[in-house]
Design an enzyme around this catalytic site. Structure first.
Site, PDB file in Angstrom:
ATOM      1  N   LYS A  79       0.803  -1.217   0.000  1.00 15.75           N
ATOM      2  CA  LYS A  79       0.000   0.000   0.000  1.00 15.75           C
ATOM      3  C   LYS A  79       0.842   1.277   0.000  1.00 15.75           C
ATOM      4  O   LYS A  79       0.382   2.317  -0.478  1.00 15.75           O
ATOM      5  CB  LYS A  79      -0.952   0.016   1.197  1.00 15.75           C
ATOM      6  CG  LYS A  79      -2.051  -1.021   1.113  1.00 15.75           C
ATOM      7  CD  LYS A  79      -3.049  -0.888   2.261  1.00 15.75           C
ATOM      8  CE  LYS A  79      -4.149  -1.922   2.141  1.00 15.75           C
ATOM      9  NZ  LYS A  79      -5.203  -1.749   3.155  1.00 15.75           N
ATOM     10  N   LEU A 128      -9.233  -5.257  12.129  1.00 15.92           N
ATOM     11  CA  LEU A 128      -9.312  -5.158  10.676  1.00 15.92           C
ATOM     12  C   LEU A 128      -9.385  -6.520   9.999  1.00 15.92           C
ATOM     13  O   LEU A 128      -9.770  -6.624   8.841  1.00 15.92           O
ATOM     14  CB  LEU A 128      -8.111  -4.377  10.130  1.00 15.92           C
ATOM     15  CG  LEU A 128      -8.325  -2.879   9.921  1.00 15.92           C
ATOM     16  CD1 LEU A 128      -8.702  -2.183  11.225  1.00 15.92           C
ATOM     17  CD2 LEU A 128      -7.087  -2.215   9.325  1.00 15.92           C
TER      18      LEU A 128
END
Length: 242
Positions: free
Chosen positions: A63, A202
């Site tokens: 990312k 998450l």
């Protein structure tokens, strides 16, 4: 046939592929969704040069590294410093966006209450940056917790009763507890968790992690990352088609 896909490493478990494949089938769209599992970030060049691909999602561990391969960043992605959506424009530009913060914010809002003023973010990877940005927008103070903290971060050994009681929201942004290693969990003093706490993980596989179980045992509200994933995926689709 339009091709979309997920860029990452060791992503056989991919939520995104199942989500979008089902969406394309249900809506009778002439699209396919593929996993692009690469061993190192430089392997992305061939994928990004493809004429078939119209959009990509990006997951762990790329990312942040992917940013160097893009032509531009959306202002929010630039501020966050991490990208999980790449738009391929009509003039062959690669634009990076971040929809993680949106998915997290909208899935967290129903869990918040008036006593949540501070949050602990467990982990300092790309996902944690989007979480920090979202908390800033919600006016919730936060501190990062890391195994290798810098001068602004906490170490897991620093977490004591006073800190846990002050930080009513705890977000796991580490991979600890992800299938198949489902018995792993972040090393925090769960004995100080109360019914006033919200523990947000998450991770979505398994549906209930050890982190969540330990919070629930103390009366805390818990949530996994599935709703966040659904919301960020929907936002990603909007970005690709805007």
């Amino acid at each position: 046939m339009k091709t979309f896909g997920l860029l990452g490493k060791n992503i056989g478990y991919s939520f995104s592929r199942s989500f979008f494949s089902e969406k394309f089938k249900n809506e009778n769209l002439s699209c396919e969704y593929r996993n692009f599992d690469i061993a190192q970030i430089n392997d992305v060049k061939e994928i990004l040069d493809s004429d078939e691909i119209k959009g990509l999602n990006v997951t762990i561990p790329y990312k942040e590294e992917i940013i160097h391969f893009l032509d531009a960043l959306d202002p929010t992605a630039k501020e966050i410093g991490a990208v999980n959506v790449i738009k391929f424009t009509a003039d062959n530009k690669l634009i990076g966006y971040n929809s993680d913060h949106y998915g997290f914010t909208e899935s967290l809002k129903p869990l918040l209450h008036s006593e949540i003023k501070k949050a602990l973010i467990l982990g300092t990877g790309g996902a944690s940056k989007a979480i920090a940005y979202a908390l800033e927008q919600l006016n919730i103070q936060y501190s990062f917790v890391s195994r290798n903290p810098d001068f602004k971060e906490l170490h897991y050994k620093d977490l004591d009763e006073d800190i846990i009681r002050a930080y009513k929201l705890i977000i796991n942004c580490t991979p600890l507890g992800t299938h198949p290693n489902i018995y792993n969990y972040p090393d925090i003093p769960y004995e100080f968790i109360s019914e006033k706490h919200v523990l947000y993980d998450l991770i979505y596989n398994p549906e209930e992690t050890e982190f969540m179980k330990k919070g629930k045992e103390r009366g805390a509200t818990t949530s996994n990352g599935l709703q966040m994933l659904i919301l960020q995926a929907q936002k990603g689709w909007e970005i690709w088609n805007s």
